[in-house]
Scaffold this motif. Structure first.
Motif, PDB file in Angstrom:
ATOM      1  N   THR A   3       0.852  -1.184   0.000  1.00  0.00           N
ATOM      2  CA  THR A   3       0.000   0.000   0.000  1.00  0.00           C
ATOM      3  C   THR A   3       0.888   1.234   0.000  1.00  0.00           C
ATOM      4  N   TYR A   4       0.761   2.036  -1.030  1.00  0.00           N
ATOM      5  CA  TYR A   4       1.601   3.226  -1.151  1.00  0.00           C
ATOM      6  C   TYR A   4       0.900   4.498  -0.682  1.00  0.00           C
ATOM      7  N   TYR A   5      -0.400   4.427  -0.562  1.00  0.00           N
ATOM      8  CA  TYR A   5      -1.164   5.604  -0.166  1.00  0.00           C
ATOM      9  C   TYR A   5      -1.879   5.320   1.142  1.00  0.00           C
ATOM     10  N   VAL A  10      -0.266  12.378   6.760  1.00  0.00           N
ATOM     11  CA  VAL A  10       0.131  13.565   7.519  1.00  0.00           C
ATOM     12  C   VAL A  10       0.991  13.182   8.728  1.00  0.00           C
ATOM     13  N   ALA A  11       0.816  11.974   9.245  1.00  0.00           N
ATOM     14  CA  ALA A  11       1.602  11.535  10.401  1.00  0.00           C
ATOM     15  C   ALA A  11       3.080  11.382  10.066  1.00  0.00           C
ATOM     16  N   LEU A  12       3.391  11.318   8.781  1.00  0.00           N
ATOM     17  CA  LEU A  12       4.797  11.252   8.377  1.00  0.00           C
ATOM     18  C   LEU A  12       5.485  12.608   8.462  1.00  0.00           C
ATOM     19  N   HIS A  13       4.712  13.645   8.744  1.00  0.00           N
ATOM     20  CA  HIS A  13       5.258  15.008   8.736  1.00  0.00           C
ATOM     21  C   HIS A  13       4.916  15.721  10.044  1.00  0.00           C
TER      22      HIS A  13
END
Ligand code: SF4
Length: 98
Positions: A3-5, A10-13
């Motif tokens: 799964t790429y999406y 937002v939790a990655l930032h």
């Protein structure tokens, strides 16, 4: 299948969320750039050029021959790199590869 999406992207930032909360100015993660409105296609679904009868036409006020000069495009890309922008999407308005 990988799964790429994810809705949780937002939790990655979290660093940017913290900066936002602190009122800091920071570079966007992703920039969408429209290099030109020029297009040599005629896609029936085009919201910029479609037949006005379909009520999708968005070209009011759009100059179809507008483009960002190559020198300015290079300057923008250099700016994005120096700012730490992580991704750029080139899209239209027009055909971005023109
Ligand atoms: S701008 Fe894009 S969608 Fe519209 S006609 Fe050109 S290629 Fe097709």
């Amino acid at each position: 299948m990988a799964t790429y999406y994810t809705d949780a992207k937002v939790a990655l930032h979290l660093d940017r969320l913290e900066a936002l909360r602190a009122g800091d100015v920071f570079a966007p993660v992703h920039v969408r750039l429209k290099p030109t409105n020029i297009c040599d296609h005629g896609c029936s679904y085009c919201a910029y050029r479609a037949n006005r009868a379909n009520n999708l036409n968005l070209d009011g006020g759009m100059e179809v021959h507008d483009r960002i000069a190559p020198e300015k495009m290079a300057e923008l890309v250099e700016d994005f790199i120096s700012m730490g922008v992580e991704a750029v999407t080139f899209s239209g308005g027009g055909e971005p590869l023109l």
